[in-house]
Design a protein around this motif. Structure first.
Motif, short mmCIF file in Angstrom:
data_model
loop_
_atom_site.label_atom_id
_atom_site.label_comp_id
_atom_site.label_asym_id
_atom_site.label_seq_id
_atom_site.Cartn_x
_atom_site.Cartn_y
_atom_site.Cartn_z
N SER A 133 3.72 -16.21 2.13
CA SER A 133 3.57 -15.26 3.23
C SER A 133 3.34 -13.86 2.70
CB SER A 133 4.82 -15.28 4.11
OG SER A 133 5.05 -16.57 4.65
N VAL A 134 2.46 -13.13 3.35
CA VAL A 134 2.19 -11.75 2.98
C VAL A 134 2.39 -10.88 4.21
CG1 VAL A 134 0.60 -12.27 1.12
CG2 VAL A 134 -0.28 -12.04 3.44
N GLY A 135 2.77 -9.65 3.97
CA GLY A 135 2.96 -8.72 5.07
C GLY A 135 2.50 -7.34 4.69
N GLY A 136 2.23 -6.51 5.68
CA GLY A 136 1.83 -5.15 5.41
C GLY A 136 0.41 -5.04 4.90
N GLN A 137 0.14 -3.94 4.23
CA GLN A 137 -1.20 -3.61 3.74
C GLN A 137 -1.60 -4.52 2.59
OE1 GLN A 137 -2.91 -1.09 5.23
NE2 GLN A 137 -4.75 -1.17 3.98
N LEU A 138 -2.81 -5.05 2.65
CA LEU A 138 -3.34 -5.85 1.55
C LEU A 138 -4.03 -4.91 0.56
CD1 LEU A 138 -4.83 -8.90 3.50
CD2 LEU A 138 -2.57 -8.65 2.47
N ALA A 139 -3.76 -5.09 -0.72
CA ALA A 139 -4.29 -4.18 -1.74
C ALA A 139 -5.66 -4.65 -2.21
CB ALA A 139 -3.33 -4.11 -2.92
N ASP A 140 -6.57 -3.69 -2.43
CA ASP A 140 -7.87 -4.03 -2.98
C ASP A 140 -8.05 -3.48 -4.39
OD1 ASP A 140 -8.14 -1.35 -2.48
OD2 ASP A 140 -9.76 -1.56 -1.03
N LYS A 141 -6.96 -2.88 -4.94
CA LYS A 141 -7.05 -2.39 -6.32
C LYS A 141 -5.67 -2.33 -6.94
CE LYS A 141 -9.09 1.40 -5.21
NZ LYS A 141 -9.77 2.72 -5.30
#
Length: 248
Positions: free
Chosen positions: A145-153
């Motif tokens: 499970s993931v939550g919040g902002q997804l990182a692209d860097k």
């Protein structure tokens, strides 16, 4: 898990996936499709020593009046819920597979079964293909499970071996809206990987417990599935394909 394919033109070491496919049967059903069985007993899994580098995985197994308890040492993925940490599959009324996630997001498998008048709980380095396929594809073992902002860097100054440098992993746009560039850099080595993104999936860079180790993952329905492992070891950039990426 859905299968994906990614083409990697790399001059550094790229390792093939460590998925436990093409394995011996280990007394499981030979049917291509696994049908979860109604258990004749119970199984429980408890992970302790979570503050340490290596955890203890205790499995308790009971069939009628027979009881067995066994504890294994294993590094377990931290920071995830119990429902993501492990999965349990009864493939027969008296046979159960347990998959516990390692920090790499890959699974270590155990098998609880009846042998005569005794119960067995064993580590299984080579589970049957239909078992791990079902547990990963259908039950979602390996997705978290993931939550919040997804990182692209990801950018972090690290010391590895004799090299001090910035470890970089970035998701960059490609010419096509349904594909991307995954850029990785450390110690003067720079690599770009171009790949399609299946419909409905969101790419992300996932951090791990180690600053020299990140994952490229695809997210759908709030679950992240690691596809490419990127880490630095003894000053060398290492890239490992965990799952294939194929466009729908």
């Amino acid at each position: 898990m859905q299968h994906f394919r990614v083409g990697l033109a790399l001059a550094i070491a790229v390792f093939s996936a460590c998925n436990p496919g093409n394995k011996a049967n280990n007394n499981a059903s030979t049917d291509a499709t696994v049908k979860p069985a109604t258990p004749e007993g119970t199984i429980s899994v408890v992970v302790t020593d979570k503050e340490k580098d290596t955890q203890l995985v205790t499995i308790k197994f009971q069939i009628k009046d027979l009881k067995k308890e066994k504890t294994f040492e294993q590094a377990v993925l931290k920071g995830v819920s119990e429902t993501d940490e492990y999965k349990v599959l009864w493939d027969a009324p008296n046979s159960c597979y347990i998959g516990v996630l390692k920090p790499s997001h890959q699974a270590r498998y155990y098998h609880a079964s009846v042998k005569g008048n005794d119960l067995k709980i064993l580590w299984v380095p080579t589970p049957p293909e239909q078992i791990w396929q079902y547990m990963e594809n259908t039950m979602g073992l390996g997705k978290v499970s993931v939550g919040g902002q997804l990182a692209d860097k990801y950018r972090k100054n690290i010391q590895s071996g004799k090299i001090l440098g910035e470890f970089i992993a970035e998701i960059r746009p490609d010419a096509s809206p349904d594909s991307l560039e995954l850029y990785v850099e450390f110690g003067g080595v720079r690599k770009s990987m171009f790949m399609p993104i299946p419909k409905g999936y969101k790419p992300t860079i996932q951090e791990t417990a180690n600053v020299d180790h990140v994952l490229f993952s695809l997210v759908k329905d709030g679950k992240a599935e690691p596809m490419i492992d990127m880490h630095v070891e003894n000053g060398r950039l290492q890239i490992k394909t965990l799952k294939e990426i194929t466009k729908d």
